[in-house]
Design a protein around this motif. Sequence first.
Motif, short mmCIF file in Angstrom:
data_model
loop_
_atom_site.label_atom_id
_atom_site.label_comp_id
_atom_site.label_asym_id
_atom_site.label_seq_id
_atom_site.Cartn_x
_atom_site.Cartn_y
_atom_site.Cartn_z
N ASP A 157 0.51 -1.74 -0.02
CA ASP A 157 0.03 0.45 -0.29
C ASP A 157 0.54 1.76 0.07
N GLN A 180 0.78 3.75 -3.20
CA GLN A 180 0.78 5.87 -2.25
C GLN A 180 2.08 6.50 -3.56
N ALA A 236 -3.47 -2.32 -5.06
CA ALA A 236 -4.07 -1.49 -3.93
C ALA A 236 -3.23 0.14 -5.06
N PRO A 266 -6.97 2.04 -4.04
CA PRO A 266 -6.59 2.58 -3.25
C PRO A 266 -7.49 2.03 -1.60
N ALA A 267 -7.18 1.04 -0.61
CA ALA A 267 -7.84 0.55 0.38
C ALA A 267 -9.13 1.73 0.17
#
Length: 419
Positions: free
Chosen positions: A164, A168, A284, A288-289
Amino acid sequence: MRVLDGPRELGLCIRLIFAYNKDLGNSMAKQIRALVKPAMLRWARESLNLPINEAAKKIGVKPSKLSAWESGESTPTIGQLRKAAAVYKRPLAVFFLPQPPRDFDALRDFRRLPDQTRAVPSPELNLEIRRAHVRRETALELATALGIDPPRLRAVSSNLHDSDRLAQEARQILGVSLQQQCAWRGPYEALHGWIAALERIGVLVFQTGRVSLDEMRGFSISAEPFPVIVVNAKDSPRGRVFTLIHEFAHILTNRAGLCDLHTTARARTQEEETEVFCNQVAGALLLPATEFLGDPLVARKAMRAPWEDSEIRSLADKYSVSREVVLRRLLTLGRITESFYRQKRQELLDTYQRDLRRGQGGFAPYHVVKVRDLGRSFIRLVLEAYHSETINSSDAAEMLGVRLKHLPTIEQDVVDSAA
């Protein structure tokens, strides 16, 4: 995945060829002998497993003449060497090396369809690997000749245990917000948007329709500057998007791996661990979570409940990703069971294979296919060198693999896309 970088000495030869061609007319090139070593001619032919009779026919000479070149009894003219280079799919410069380049064809790994067994790369795949290396070396030499300092990727701080975090950082490097991603209309606009983002930061993106999709979905060259990503144009546009991001994760981590689509199998080696990690990074980044779990459709769904096909399709369309990416992300985030994922994944794979057998249909103009395969960034670099008279029109056509008559149309396509 990635392949080993091409030989540095090739760059010098390319630079010499630029200067040589600029001073030498095409008519003279047909008469002047090419001072190449016979072993290089023999190596180029044998690396393709091409019989001498067949090679001679393609080059347009008698087998006895080609045999004489390879034995050193005679030498080809520059014009004949050009034809041989085109047949062997080698840059002209490589024939002036003192010996065959090491690792020029080396392939660490490449991404393929799931459940495909590993095998020796086909001649078609080997040729694409060569083309990728040659284009990168060409880009490096053109940039040097033009006084351009190619951009270099920003270093990342993430390790191989925080997908993750790396996702990012990768999104920040690419400069594409989730809002921009969701604003893209249709799968092809999304594909072009991600390609443009990669090219802006100095990644060369090429596509190919010459390799079977069963064998390869994508591969990359992790080198600076001008790292390379190659994706299979036979894949769906959303499939190519995932491959682009997956390969970008490999470039950022500078790691090779066993490339398939499995994310739930237990990794047995470091390469498999890296492969799983890059799949997780791609998922991810694309979903995105925090934002994905906060999506109304996901948030209101009961934990580990089955999903309707229409719901999965709705999320795929919203985020411009494949349904498989949605399913995999739901599994990774604990929203569906592994058994449900496997069932749906097999259904999607069966549908995908059926669609491939039917063919995608349609016809694209020649210049559109060339721009797709070569990438706008590489084409612009060649055209800039041409207009600055660093190279001549024949050089430009040869580097792009097109006839001179197609240059104006290709340039117009690239210019229009930048407007």
